[in-house]
Enzyme design. Structure first.
Site, PDB file in Angstrom:
ATOM      1  N   GLU A 472      -2.502   6.292   7.209  1.00  0.00           N
ATOM      2  CA  GLU A 472      -1.366   6.968   6.606  1.00  0.00           C
ATOM      3  C   GLU A 472      -0.993   8.129   7.537  1.00  0.00           C
ATOM      4  O   GLU A 472      -0.017   8.039   8.244  1.00  0.00           O
ATOM      5  CB  GLU A 472      -1.685   7.399   5.180  1.00  0.00           C
ATOM      6  N   GLU A 738     -10.777  13.419   0.185  1.00  0.00           N
ATOM      7  CA  GLU A 738      -9.681  12.916  -0.634  1.00  0.00           C
ATOM      8  C   GLU A 738     -10.145  12.644  -2.056  1.00  0.00           C
ATOM      9  O   GLU A 738      -9.420  12.877  -3.022  1.00  0.00           O
ATOM     10  CB  GLU A 738      -9.121  11.639  -0.014  1.00  0.00           C
TER      11      GLU A 738
END
Length: 854
Positions: A472, A738
């Site tokens: 990403e 995350e």
């Protein structure tokens, strides 16, 4: 008072300023023993030469003595400035006691090209949709009649570039010109290359790679050529001779190209392939023609933010051999950057270096989390491939046009283990200045603060990325919206945000006027509540922090378009959702609010912010409209989401955190108390573990602070069992994860489809370190007033820290000692502090103060 750190448009001595009336600023600090130091007025001199300025003459602008306390956002108001004009300036101040300071040291800036629309050149090789153009070198020879008195290279690329003059890099450039939405704009740099050029023949060579422009990455499903197909160069070399004459060399069709270069492949995500047996070419080795193309649709603007730069170089801490022929080096911390490896290989020996953040149980480097749908598993991911040229003295493998997120590297192809002295990692990111520090009596909390800073550095890469390692690495707008309060405590974000707000507010708008959930925008995604609202919330927070009304003025029309979208898509009763709510409370642990509550809360909150920004811009009619609308939305929130007993309908812990930090509760003291009690009970019922996700977590501890329950905030902060902020710290994390359960002793790795070990979103807890534990908050920018009201949480025996406020500094330290609380506060120059201690408010000017409560 001492005057220092002079800046123009937030940068020190910038070489290309494109604002017709640049803004000037400086910082103040107290001399030893000085108290109640206030700037009452300033005088700025701007001159056309250093010699004139040295005579205390401002032939371009003499502001005269201006009564003003501000030390930033001072707009130049002198003679009209021309493209490429040099300006030199300094400032003196009058203090509150009538003393006029000496002038500061001088600073400078140079105007940019002001509307450069160059042709770009490229090598037009056929490139299929499934292919990527390889790196290419372009160059030409230039004969100069004498050594220049001054030479400036204006340069940019669609792709990424390095530039060499006479065989040497003219400046270290990392991923220049950095990421923008190439559909609309690209940034250029102005480089002083005077010392690189000689009288007679000179060689100019540009090395180009795909970068963000035409590489394969950041798209779901995989897609090449998001913006274009071939890297392209624009350059303008201006030569100034001693006699005043000038010569201009442009990148045009007289240049030649070659693809026969050592760097045969480079991808931001995939990595690089270098064949060191191929010599770096000279211009005489280039025979391929180039084409010129214009891009009138693309604005070419001077880079307004700090460049990506190396901040530290760290050495490998250890090297292990988990399998025959496999060597793993540990750099001791998770970073974003690149390796620099000295190799002693034979000619043709092939070396492969794989990067990632954590290890498998067998000691090899974990790879599974590098795929999240954008790439298939057989595509290169964070790999550097290198073929040795066979230098007996050693050769350096140092990849270009890429970056990696890693702590560990796995090396194959070597005959023997590398020496740790031959293994270095260059840590790089946008060169924002750290402006704060925090520490306390708990070592794990201190490590958490270090991890927050490390994750910040790794994810400020021209844009605020969500992660630096997997597929990403994109500017998700929600991540920055959640983290920005913490970033504003820790760093000078003004220049970085000035650039990113253009990416966000101008270049990342979707059909219908709303902002995308990532900036720069590169894909077809739709609205996403909590993410797109970054286009409203982030400029508001930056304005509150820096007083930068210009950002609001530049982007207010776009911000209003997003606000109109929220209004158009609201329900008839002015609630919002569930349509277009997108991710909701992303990665929650059971404490999420309903999407309708979240969307309505953001609708109300953003409307309030719109009213404040309209007021700052003098838009009285718009201010009144938004205040009236906000009142109606808050009423809708009350009617639909607050039960008579004060609990929230569809609330969860996230709902309570939003309700208190967004001031959504009615002015009913009894009901507010009931809601606060319900909030506290929900936290206690969770066992003081984090149940909130990306939307709720940043506001969780500040909300508890608002309701006076710092006791619960302390218990949440100090929780060490998963899920918690400190669990990753206890198992050796050096960055923020995350997921709180990215890896656990019980279950191993979390879902590899989305599991980054370097995300700054949950690092938003750092806001509470400064705003809660130290109790520092902004009060009034007009009077440069700051509030100091620490939360003396029971789990800590002491805490201390400082942060920059209104271009000065405030520091706070408190400790428990013999049953007493001792508070020390130092207030910087030009500040006023309201210090709340012992049930009293103490108003203090600059100086040092101690308070003791028995």
């Amino acid at each position: 008072m001492l005057i220092h750190s002079l800046k123009t448009e937030y940068l020190t001595n910038p070489s290309a300023v494109e604002e017709a009336q640049p803004r000037l600023g400086w910082r103040l600090s107290c001399e030893e023993g000085e108290t109640d130091a206030v700037q009452a007025a300033y005088r700025i001199l701007v001159a056309s030469s250093e010699e004139i300025l040295a005579k205390d003459i401002g032939d371009l602008w003499d502001s005269g003595l201006v009564s003003c306390r501000n030390t930033s956002q001072i707009r130049y108001a002198g003679k009209s400035l021309s493209p490429r004009q040099d300006c030199f300036w300094k400032v003196q101040i009058l203090d509150g006691k009538g003393n006029l300071s000496p002038f500061s040291e001088g600073a400078g800036f140079r105007m940019g090209l002001m509307g450069w629309q160059p042709d770009f050149i490229y090598y037009d090789r056929p490139v299929a949709d499934s292919e990527l153009a390889p790196p290419v070198a372009m160059g030409r020879k230039v004969s100069l009649r004498e050594k220049p008195a001054r030479a400036t290279l204006y340069i940019t690329a669609l792709g990424v570039y390095n530039f060499y003059i006479n065989g040497s890099a003219c400046e270290e450039l990392i991923l220049a010109p950095e990421w923008t939405s190439y559909f609309y704009r690209v940034q250029y740099r102005a480089l002083d290359v005077t010392d690189c050029l000689n009288a007679g023949e000179n060689e100019l060579i540009a090395l180009l790679g795909n970068g963000w422009y035409c590489g394969m990455w950041q798209h779901w499903p995989p897609k090449n050529h998001i913006y274009g197909t071939h890297p392209q160069l624009a350059a303008r070399l201006e030569i100034e001779y001693a006699d005043g004459s000038e010569e201009i060399i442009l990148a045009d069709e007289s240049w030649r190209a070659t693809e026969r270069i050592p760097l045969t492949f480079a991808g931001i995500y995939e990595g690089t392939f270098t064949d060191a047996r191929i010599p770096f070419p000279g211009v005489s080795d280039m025979a391929l023609p180039v084409k010129a193309i214009s891009h009138p649709e693309i604005s070419v603007a001077a880079q307004p933010n700090e460049p990506i730069a190396v901040s530290r170089v760290i050495r490998a801490k250890s090297v292990t051999q988990p399998k025959p022929g496999v060597f793993v080096a540990d750099f001791g911390e998770n970073i974003a950057g690149r390796i620099s490896l000295r190799l002693f290989g034979k000619a043709g020996q092939k070396i492969e270096i794989f990067h990632n953040e954590v290890l498998n149980p067998d000691g090899t480097v974990y790879a599974d989390n590098l795929v999240a749908g954008h790439f298939v598993k057989d595509v290169d991911r964070q790999i550097v491939r290198y073929i040795c040229r066979g230098d007996e003295q050693g050769e350096i493998c140092r990849p270009d046009f890429t970056y990696m997120g890693f702590r560990y590297i796995e090396i194959t192809g070597l005959d023997t283990a590398p020496d740790t002295n031959d293994l270095a990692a260059e840590v790089f990111g946008s060169a924002v200045e750290q402006t704060a520090h925090f520490s306390c009596s708990d070592a794990d909390v201190n490590r958490l603060q270090e991890n927050i800073l490390r994750s910040s550095r790794a994810n400020l890469m021209s844009v605020p990325t969500d992660c630096p390692q997997r597929d990403e690495r994109c500017g998700y707008t929600g991540d920055m919206q959640f983290f920005l309060p913490t970033a504003l405590h820790n760093f000078d974000m003004a220049a970085f945000l000035k650039k990113w707000f253009v990416d966000l507010c101008q270049d990342s708008r979707l059909e219908g006027g709303c902002f995308a959930d990532h900036a720069p925008k590169y894909g077809p995604w739709g609205p996403n509540i909590g993410w797109g609202e970054a286009g409203i919330i982030c400029p508001y927070l930056a304005w509150r922090e820096y007083g930068d009304v210009e950002n609001l003025r530049l982007h207010f029309e776009a911000i209003e378009d997003h606000m109109h979208y929220l209004w158009r898509t609201a329900n008839p009763d002015l609630t919002h959702g569930p349509d277009s709510c997108g991710n909701g409370d992303w990665l929650d642990n059971g404490g999420a609010a309903s999407r309708e509550l979240i969307a309505t809360a953001y609708f109300a909150y953003c409307t309030e912010l719109m009213a404040e920004m309209a007021h700052a811009l003098g838009k009285r009619y718009r201010e009144g409209h938004y205040r009236s609308l906000a009142k109606k939305i808050r009423h809708a929130f009350h009617q639909n989401f607050i039960a008579p007993d004060g609990s929230l309908i569809g609330g969860g812990v996230t709902g309570y955190a939003l309700a208190f930090t967004m001031d959504l509760l009615p002015d009913d003291a009894d009901l507010r108390r009931k809601t606060a009690d319900a909030f506290a009970k929900a936290v206690e019922d969770s066992g003081c573990r984090i149940t909130t996700g990306f939307i709720g977590t940043p506001r969780l501890l500040p909300a508890l602070h608002i309701i006076g329950r710092d006791d619960l905030a302390g218990r949440l902060l100090m929780q060490r069992e998963c899920p918690s902020w400190l669990y990753p710290v206890t198992v050796g994390a050096t960055t923020v994860w995350e997921r709180y359960n990215g890896w656990t002793e019980k279950d191993g790795f979390a879902d590899s489809g989305m599991n980054s070990f370097n995300h700054f979103a949950f690092g938003a807890v750092g806001d509470y370190f400064f705003g809660g534990i130290l109790g520092i908050s902004l009060a009034d920018s007009d009077t440069h007033t700051v509030n100091i009201a620490p939360a003396y949480i029971a789990e800590l025996s002491h805490a201390e820290g400082s942060r920059r406020v209104y271009d000065s500094e405030v520091s706070v330290a408190w400790k428990r000692e013999n049953g007493s609380i001792c508070l020390d506060v130092t207030v910087g120059a030009n500040l006023t502090a309201k210090i709340f201690f012992g049930g009293k408010e103490h108003i203090c000017g600059s100086g040092s103060y101690t308070f003791i409560e028995e």
